[in-house]
Every structure is written in C-alpha cells, then in structure tokens.
Design a protein around this motif. Structure first.
Motif, PDB file in Angstrom:
ATOM      1  N   ASP A 140       0.814  -1.218   0.000  1.00 25.46           N
ATOM      2  CA  ASP A 140       0.000   0.000   0.000  1.00 25.46           C
ATOM      3  C   ASP A 140       0.847   1.267   0.000  1.00 25.46           C
ATOM      4  OD1 ASP A 140       1.068  -0.203   2.506  1.00 25.46           O
ATOM      5  OD2 ASP A 140      -0.824   0.035   3.602  1.00 25.46           O
ATOM      6  N   GLY A 141       2.169   1.100  -0.126  1.00 22.60           N
ATOM      7  CA  GLY A 141       3.053   2.259  -0.142  1.00 22.60           C
ATOM      8  C   GLY A 141       3.473   2.738   1.231  1.00 22.60           C
ATOM      9  N   HIS A 142       3.170   1.945   2.279  1.00 21.53           N
ATOM     10  CA  HIS A 142       3.608   2.367   3.607  1.00 21.53           C
ATOM     11  C   HIS A 142       5.081   2.022   3.810  1.00 21.53           C
ATOM     12  CE1 HIS A 142       3.193  -1.855   5.147  1.00 21.53           C
ATOM     13  NE2 HIS A 142       4.049  -1.440   6.070  1.00 21.53           N
ATOM     14  N   THR A 143       5.702   2.729   4.753  1.00 28.30           N
ATOM     15  CA  THR A 143       7.075   2.417   5.151  1.00 28.30           C
ATOM     16  C   THR A 143       7.186   2.632   6.643  1.00 28.30           C
ATOM     17  OG1 THR A 143       9.409   2.753   4.623  1.00 28.30           O
ATOM     18  CG2 THR A 143       8.044   4.741   4.782  1.00 28.30           C
ATOM     19  N   ALA A 144       8.089   1.855   7.303  1.00 30.36           N
ATOM     20  CA  ALA A 144       8.085   1.780   8.758  1.00 30.36           C
ATOM     21  C   ALA A 144       6.629   1.493   9.158  1.00 30.36           C
ATOM     22  CB  ALA A 144       8.673   3.035   9.380  1.00 30.36           C
ATOM     23  N   LYS A 168      -2.585  -2.922   9.328  1.00 30.95           N
ATOM     24  CA  LYS A 168      -1.970  -4.230   9.481  1.00 30.95           C
ATOM     25  C   LYS A 168      -1.861  -4.538  10.979  1.00 30.95           C
ATOM     26  CE  LYS A 168       1.373  -5.642   6.971  1.00 30.95           C
ATOM     27  NZ  LYS A 168       2.720  -5.813   6.369  1.00 30.95           N
ATOM     28  N   PRO A 169      -2.154  -5.772  11.400  1.00 30.79           N
ATOM     29  CA  PRO A 169      -2.047  -6.087  12.827  1.00 30.79           C
ATOM     30  C   PRO A 169      -0.582  -6.132  13.265  1.00 30.79           C
ATOM     31  CG  PRO A 169      -2.554  -8.060  11.541  1.00 30.79           C
ATOM     32  CD  PRO A 169      -2.626  -6.912  10.593  1.00 30.79           C
ATOM     33  N   PRO A 170      -0.340  -5.837  14.551  1.00 33.34           N
ATOM     34  CA  PRO A 170      -1.301  -5.348  15.543  1.00 33.34           C
ATOM     35  C   PRO A 170      -1.643  -3.888  15.283  1.00 33.34           C
ATOM     36  CG  PRO A 170       0.889  -5.347  16.477  1.00 33.34           C
ATOM     37  CD  PRO A 170       1.024  -5.958  15.115  1.00 33.34           C
ATOM     38  N   SER A 171      -2.765  -3.462  15.823  1.00 31.22           N
ATOM     39  CA  SER A 171      -3.266  -2.126  15.503  1.00 31.22           C
ATOM     40  C   SER A 171      -2.428  -1.024  16.133  1.00 31.22           C
ATOM     41  CB  SER A 171      -4.719  -1.997  15.942  1.00 31.22           C
ATOM     42  OG  SER A 171      -4.836  -2.153  17.350  1.00 31.22           O
ATOM     43  N   ASP A 172      -1.766  -1.313  17.261  1.00 37.39           N
ATOM     44  CA  ASP A 172      -0.961  -0.299  17.943  1.00 37.39           C
ATOM     45  C   ASP A 172       0.522  -0.508  17.663  1.00 37.39           C
ATOM     46  OD1 ASP A 172      -3.210   0.864  19.041  1.00 37.39           O
ATOM     47  OD2 ASP A 172      -3.102  -0.303  20.899  1.00 37.39           O
ATOM     48  N   ARG A 173       1.176   0.576  17.265  1.00 36.50           N
ATOM     49  CA  ARG A 173       2.592   0.539  16.899  1.00 36.50           C
ATOM     50  C   ARG A 173       3.253   1.856  17.274  1.00 36.50           C
ATOM     51  NH1 ARG A 173       3.445  -2.555  11.548  1.00 36.50           N
ATOM     52  NH2 ARG A 173       1.827  -4.154  11.589  1.00 36.50           N
ATOM     53  N   VAL A 174       4.574   1.866  17.178  1.00 44.02           N
ATOM     54  CA  VAL A 174       5.338   3.106  17.293  1.00 44.02           C
ATOM     55  C   VAL A 174       6.246   3.185  16.081  1.00 44.02           C
ATOM     56  CG1 VAL A 174       7.148   4.309  18.590  1.00 44.02           C
ATOM     57  CG2 VAL A 174       5.248   3.219  19.804  1.00 44.02           C
ATOM     58  N   SER A 175       6.352   4.371  15.511  1.00 43.59           N
ATOM     59  CA  SER A 175       7.181   4.565  14.323  1.00 43.59           C
ATOM     60  C   SER A 175       8.007   5.835  14.474  1.00 43.59           C
ATOM     61  CB  SER A 175       6.300   4.684  13.077  1.00 43.59           C
ATOM     62  OG  SER A 175       7.073   4.838  11.899  1.00 43.59           O
ATOM     63  N   LEU A 176       9.202   5.831  13.923  1.00 40.10           N
ATOM     64  CA  LEU A 176       9.886   7.095  13.728  1.00 40.10           C
ATOM     65  C   LEU A 176       9.080   7.904  12.712  1.00 40.10           C
ATOM     66  CD1 LEU A 176      13.693   6.201  13.611  1.00 40.10           C
ATOM     67  CD2 LEU A 176      12.283   6.864  15.555  1.00 40.10           C
ATOM     68  N   SER A 177       9.071   9.193  12.889  1.00 43.79           N
ATOM     69  CA  SER A 177       8.315  10.060  11.986  1.00 43.79           C
ATOM     70  C   SER A 177       9.038  10.200  10.643  1.00 43.79           C
ATOM     71  CB  SER A 177       8.140  11.441  12.612  1.00 43.79           C
ATOM     72  OG  SER A 177       9.393  12.098  12.714  1.00 43.79           O
ATOM     73  N   ALA A 178       8.298  10.676   9.657  1.00 48.92           N
ATOM     74  CA  ALA A 178       8.909  10.913   8.348  1.00 48.92           C
ATOM     75  C   ALA A 178      10.047  11.916   8.453  1.00 48.92           C
ATOM     76  CB  ALA A 178       7.855  11.407   7.364  1.00 48.92           C
ATOM     77  N   ASP A 179       9.873  12.923   9.309  1.00 45.57           N
ATOM     78  CA  ASP A 179      10.931  13.920   9.464  1.00 45.57           C
ATOM     79  C   ASP A 179      12.184  13.302  10.063  1.00 45.57           C
ATOM     80  OD1 ASP A 179      11.673  16.959   9.596  1.00 45.57           O
ATOM     81  OD2 ASP A 179      12.230  16.111  11.532  1.00 45.57           O
ATOM     82  N   ARG A 180      12.026  12.456  11.097  1.00 44.76           N
ATOM     83  CA  ARG A 180      13.220  11.885  11.743  1.00 44.76           C
ATOM     84  C   ARG A 180      13.907  10.879  10.823  1.00 44.76           C
ATOM     85  NH1 ARG A 180      17.419  11.583  13.097  1.00 44.76           N
ATOM     86  NH2 ARG A 180      18.402  11.604  15.158  1.00 44.76           N
ATOM     87  N   LEU A 181      13.137  10.120  10.076  1.00 46.19           N
ATOM     88  CA  LEU A 181      13.739   9.186   9.125  1.00 46.19           C
ATOM     89  C   LEU A 181      14.464   9.931   8.008  1.00 46.19           C
ATOM     90  CD1 LEU A 181      10.807   6.623   8.896  1.00 46.19           C
ATOM     91  CD2 LEU A 181      13.072   6.166   9.862  1.00 46.19           C
ATOM     92  N   SER A 182      14.005  11.135   7.703  1.00 50.02           N
ATOM     93  CA  SER A 182      14.644  11.944   6.663  1.00 50.02           C
ATOM     94  C   SER A 182      15.918  12.618   7.154  1.00 50.02           C
ATOM     95  CB  SER A 182      13.671  13.017   6.152  1.00 50.02           C
ATOM     96  OG  SER A 182      12.514  12.442   5.599  1.00 50.02           O
TER      97      SER A 182
END
Length: 231
Positions: A140-144, A168-182
């Motif tokens: 679907d074009g998602h990353t992290a 996508k399961p599980p419903s709760d996650r933590v991700s680095l933001s697009a800004d921090r990954l950039s």
C-alpha cells in the motif's frame, strides 16, 4: 519538512544480487561513518528481505563496537514476541556480532505506545543525523509504520509517533516520523516481489504515498528486484 524526494532507482536482476549490494552498501557506510565520526548510527527495517540481509551481514568484518542500532518502527507486543522487529533483528544479526548491548536501542512498546514514544524520543534527543536508514515498502506504499491515511509527521518536533488503528495487525505501533527518518546521511529502500509493483508505479508517478515523505537532502536509493520493477 520542505525537501522534495530525489530518487535513485537501482534495479537488480535477482533478489540475491540486491541483497549482496545492500550488504556492501551497509558495510561501506559503517566504515565511512566510523572513520569520520567514530560511530555508526543505523536504523533497521523489518521484513523478510532485510532479515536475509542481516543474516548475511553477521558473517562480515566490521568494527562492531562502534555500531549504534535503532529501529524504524515496532509493534506493541511483548518484548519476546517473534513478530517484533527487535526480536527478528536479534536472531538474524545482533546475537551473532559484538555490538555492545547498550548501543542497541529498542522501542519499549511492550509498555504501550505513549511510554515507548516518550522513551525513544528521549534517546534520540542528542543524536544527530542517522548515518544509514534502511526501509522497506508495503503493497500500500507504507514504510516503517507510516500508513496511507494516517499521520506521518513531517514536523521536526516529533521524532517518534504512536500509530493507532494500523491497517496491518497489531493495531498499535510506534514509528519514527517521516521527518526523523529523513534526518539521515543515507537512506536505502529495499523493495522486492511482484506484489509491490503497483505501489512502485504510483511512487514513480509521484503519487502521495508515505514512502515519498522520506526526503533527506542527499536523496534516497531504492533497491528493486526485477519482480518489483515497473520499467
């Protein structure tokens, strides 16, 4: 964030050749960072192809004592759950190489997303640009764990974000933001398999996908195997 994503597309005939190139790029980035700054800050991705890259890396010669390992995202699951990226990376690579344990920074998602976000943001507060960020892409074009229709956060004040109601399961996650990954000296996307072709086509056409929000000043390198390519 105001940068426009600059893409360098690299297509490999086979996944094996792609993995070999990725391993070579990672080791070169490590050598360069350690020589210039005395440490190598790398962000690891989840997924099958990255796992195979990590398994290949564990036999490599590197100055492991100077590696600092971060994660692009994590699922809110118990600390030993096999679906966690940290468990996969430990089994594939980290338990086989002498990176000091205090230089592997896991997300404490077993404590819940808000606690993990606060803890990881604090760990990152004194860390400059990552030397290398490894990312994948979903169909679907998602990353992290940055999904279409969800917040991606391109604001510098949010290094880590909570993700609720993930598609996508599980419903709760933590991700680095697009800004921090950039905020990185080098970003490599690893994209394999025919199931990714539609998303690759949309990406090439400039559609507004999460992967396009990762826009370091140095551009991004996209490693595709032939099955994922659309050209």
């Amino acid at each position: 964030m105001t940068n426009t994503q600059e893409c360098r597309w690299r297509v490999f005939p086979t996944t094996t050749e792609l993995r070999d190139a990725a391993v070579k790029a990672i080791l070169e980035a490590a050598d360069r960072a350690i020589a210039e700054r005395g440490r190598f800050d790398i962000v690891l991705a989840g997924g099958t192809t990255p796992r195979e890259i990590y398994e290949q890396l564990r036999n490599a010669d590197s100055d492991w004592a100077h590696w600092h390992v971060w994660y692009g995202d994590e699922r809110c699951l118990p600390g030993d759950d096999v679906e966690r990226n940290s468990v996969m990376a430990t089994k594939a690579l980290l338990s086989h190489v002498p990176i000091p344990a205090q230089q592997v920074y896991t997300m404490s998602t077993e404590l819940g997303a808000p606690t993990a976000v606060a803890g990881y943001s604090a760990k990152l507060s004194n860390v400059g640009p990552f030397d290398l960020v490894l990312l994948g892409m979903g169909e679907d074009g998602h990353t992290a764990s940055l999904f279409p229709g969800h917040r991606w956060d391109t604001v510098p004040a949010t290094p880590a974000i909570a993700v609720a109601n993930s598609p996508k399961p599980p419903s709760d996650r933590v991700s680095l933001s697009a800004d921090r990954l950039s905020n990185a000296r080098q970003v490599i996307f690893i994209v394999t398999g025919a199931g990714k072709r539609d998303a690759v086509k949309q990406w090439r056409n400039g559609e507004n996908l999460p992967v396009r929000a990762i826009a370091p000043k140095t551009g991004v390198d996209i490693y595709l195997d032939a099955a994922a390519d659309t050209q």
